[in-house]
Design an enzyme around this catalytic site. Structure first.
Site, PDB file in Angstrom:
ATOM      1  N   CYS A   7       1.200 -13.321 -23.811  1.00  0.00           N
ATOM      2  CA  CYS A   7       0.635 -14.015 -24.976  1.00  0.00           C
ATOM      3  C   CYS A   7      -0.866 -13.736 -25.060  1.00  0.00           C
ATOM      4  O   CYS A   7      -1.410 -13.519 -26.149  1.00  0.00           O
ATOM      5  CB  CYS A   7       0.884 -15.520 -24.904  1.00  0.00           C
ATOM      6  SG  CYS A   7       2.562 -16.019 -25.364  1.00  0.00           S
ATOM      7  N   ASN A  86      14.435  -6.718 -17.796  1.00  0.00           N
ATOM      8  CA  ASN A  86      14.843  -7.457 -16.606  1.00  0.00           C
ATOM      9  C   ASN A  86      14.867  -8.943 -16.947  1.00  0.00           C
ATOM     10  O   ASN A  86      13.903  -9.466 -17.489  1.00  0.00           O
ATOM     11  CB  ASN A  86      13.855  -7.192 -15.464  1.00  0.00           C
ATOM     12  CG  ASN A  86      13.823  -5.728 -15.058  1.00  0.00           C
ATOM     13  OD1 ASN A  86      14.864  -5.079 -15.000  1.00  0.00           O
ATOM     14  ND2 ASN A  86      12.634  -5.208 -14.792  1.00  0.00           N
ATOM     15  N   HIS A  97       7.547 -13.420 -20.256  1.00  0.00           N
ATOM     16  CA  HIS A  97       7.485 -13.269 -21.711  1.00  0.00           C
ATOM     17  C   HIS A  97       8.353 -12.046 -21.946  1.00  0.00           C
ATOM     18  O   HIS A  97       8.026 -10.957 -21.433  1.00  0.00           O
ATOM     19  CB  HIS A  97       6.024 -13.052 -22.158  1.00  0.00           C
ATOM     20  CG  HIS A  97       5.831 -12.857 -23.626  1.00  0.00           C
ATOM     21  ND1 HIS A  97       4.921 -13.598 -24.372  1.00  0.00           N
ATOM     22  CD2 HIS A  97       6.385 -11.987 -24.501  1.00  0.00           C
ATOM     23  CE1 HIS A  97       4.931 -13.195 -25.635  1.00  0.00           C
ATOM     24  NE2 HIS A  97       5.821 -12.204 -25.743  1.00  0.00           N
ATOM     25  N   HIS A  99      10.215  -8.761 -22.474  1.00  0.00           N
ATOM     26  CA  HIS A  99       9.659  -7.439 -22.752  1.00  0.00           C
ATOM     27  C   HIS A  99      10.715  -6.383 -22.489  1.00  0.00           C
ATOM     28  O   HIS A  99      11.614  -6.568 -21.671  1.00  0.00           O
ATOM     29  CB  HIS A  99       8.403  -7.171 -21.921  1.00  0.00           C
ATOM     30  CG  HIS A  99       8.572  -7.450 -20.457  1.00  0.00           C
ATOM     31  ND1 HIS A  99       8.492  -8.726 -19.943  1.00  0.00           N
ATOM     32  CD2 HIS A  99       8.843  -6.623 -19.413  1.00  0.00           C
ATOM     33  CE1 HIS A  99       8.691  -8.676 -18.633  1.00  0.00           C
ATOM     34  NE2 HIS A  99       8.921  -7.418 -18.286  1.00  0.00           N
ATOM     35  N   HIS A 101      10.993  -2.486 -21.417  1.00  0.00           N
ATOM     36  CA  HIS A 101      10.336  -1.287 -20.898  1.00  0.00           C
ATOM     37  C   HIS A 101      10.923  -0.086 -21.646  1.00  0.00           C
ATOM     38  O   HIS A 101      12.150   0.066 -21.708  1.00  0.00           O
ATOM     39  CB  HIS A 101      10.636  -1.096 -19.413  1.00  0.00           C
ATOM     40  CG  HIS A 101      10.155  -2.202 -18.520  1.00  0.00           C
ATOM     41  ND1 HIS A 101       9.009  -2.112 -17.767  1.00  0.00           N
ATOM     42  CD2 HIS A 101      10.677  -3.419 -18.234  1.00  0.00           C
ATOM     43  CE1 HIS A 101       8.846  -3.220 -17.054  1.00  0.00           C
ATOM     44  NE2 HIS A 101       9.844  -4.030 -17.315  1.00  0.00           N
TER      45      HIS A 101
END
Ligand code: 5GP
Ligand code: ZN
Length: 113
Positions: A7, A86, A97, A99, A101
């Site tokens: 964030c 993950n 948060h 995500h 990859h």
């Protein structure tokens, strides 16, 4: 939520190398890349992890995949790429948060460990 690293990256409070940004999605280089191309694709809104996705927030996830497809074309990742999210500590999640990859630029073994 104020303590969330990603964030803070979205808000520009922590510097990052930006690859792409629109109203709902932010893409930046991973600080510790594991492949020649290693981007992190995140929603600007805070969602902690994959198992928090439901009908109220899944639109941003489908948009994330549109962005990934667009970036893959723009960055010439024609030889292949991998997208990984993950979920949870035992799966290797270290930043809570959500995500994705985006990895490319070297042969990627499968199955992953
Ligand atoms: P996870 O382990 O949660 O799947 O992935 C977190 C990723 O965030 C790791 O690949 C790690 O290198 C990256 N990362 C952690 N802190 C920072 C940071 O401050 N800036 C950037 N650009 N990446 C970070
Ligand atoms: Zn966050």
């Amino acid at each position: 939520m104020n303590d969330c690293l990603f964030c803070k990256i979205v808000k520009g409070e922590i510097p990052s190398t930006k690859i792409y940004e629109d109203e709902t999605v932010y893409v930046f280089e991973d600080i510790n890349p594991t492949a020649p191309t290693h981007y992190l694709v995140i929603p600007k809104q805070h969602i902690s992890k994959l198992d928090e996705i439901d009908a109220s927030n899944s639109a941003v996830i489908s948009h994330i995949y549109e962005v990934i497809a667009k970036l893959a074309k723009e960055k010439g990742l024609d030889e292949g790429f991998r997208v990984v999210s993950n979920c949870g500590e035992s799966a290797g999640q270290s930043v809570f948060h959500i995500h994705f990859h985006l990895l490319a630029g070297r042969p990627l073994a499968w199955p992953a460990g």
